[in-house]
Scaffold this motif. Structure first.
Motif, PDB file in Angstrom:
ATOM      1  N   ARG A 123      38.827  40.852  48.194  1.00 25.57           N
ATOM      2  CA  ARG A 123      37.404  40.604  47.890  1.00 25.57           C
ATOM      3  C   ARG A 123      37.151  39.136  47.596  1.00 25.57           C
ATOM      4  NH1 ARG A 123      35.226  45.780  44.385  1.00 25.57           N
ATOM      5  NH2 ARG A 123      35.448  47.265  46.075  1.00 25.57           N
ATOM      6  N   ARG A 124      38.099  38.495  46.941  1.00 20.97           N
ATOM      7  CA  ARG A 124      37.949  37.051  46.702  1.00 20.97           C
ATOM      8  C   ARG A 124      37.944  36.278  48.004  1.00 20.97           C
ATOM      9  NH1 ARG A 124      41.948  36.327  41.542  1.00 20.97           N
ATOM     10  NH2 ARG A 124      40.474  37.074  39.968  1.00 20.97           N
ATOM     11  N   ARG A 125      38.815  36.671  48.932  1.00 24.65           N
ATOM     12  CA  ARG A 125      38.846  35.984  50.241  1.00 24.65           C
ATOM     13  C   ARG A 125      37.540  36.179  50.974  1.00 24.65           C
ATOM     14  NH1 ARG A 125      44.319  37.758  50.267  1.00 24.65           N
ATOM     15  NH2 ARG A 125      43.712  39.680  51.304  1.00 24.65           N
TER      16      ARG A 125
ATOM     17  N   ASP B 299      34.768  33.957  49.445  1.00 25.09           N
ATOM     18  CA  ASP B 299      34.872  32.510  49.695  1.00 25.09           C
ATOM     19  C   ASP B 299      34.441  32.140  51.056  1.00 25.09           C
ATOM     20  OD1 ASP B 299      35.871  32.115  47.219  1.00 25.09           O
ATOM     21  OD2 ASP B 299      37.959  32.074  47.847  1.00 25.09           O
TER      22      ASP B 299
END
Length: 67
Positions: free
Chosen positions: A62-64, A67
């Protein structure tokens, strides 16, 4: 100018190598089976760690995406 119809690719080379060395292929398959067995045993013995690992992977993915 001549046109060469057969291009050598990495996948073609890998297929040729597998056909040329059946003993290496057998050892590779045996190693993959052992790794799968070890993973299954680890998952059975440590389900809490498995859940934590999955949650960690989900958060990272989810962070990828964010970003």
């Amino acid at each position: 100018m001549t046109w060469i119809p057969a291009r050598i690719t990495l996948s073609n080379m890998a297929l040729r190598l597998q056909r040329l060395d059946p003993e290496r292929r057998r050892r590779r398959l045996a190693l993959l089976v052992e790794l799968a067995d070890a993973k299954a045993i680890r998952e059975r013995l440590h389900p809490r760690r498995l859940r934590a690992d999955r949650l960690r992977e989900l958060i990272a993915s989810r962070r990828r995406l964010a970003d």
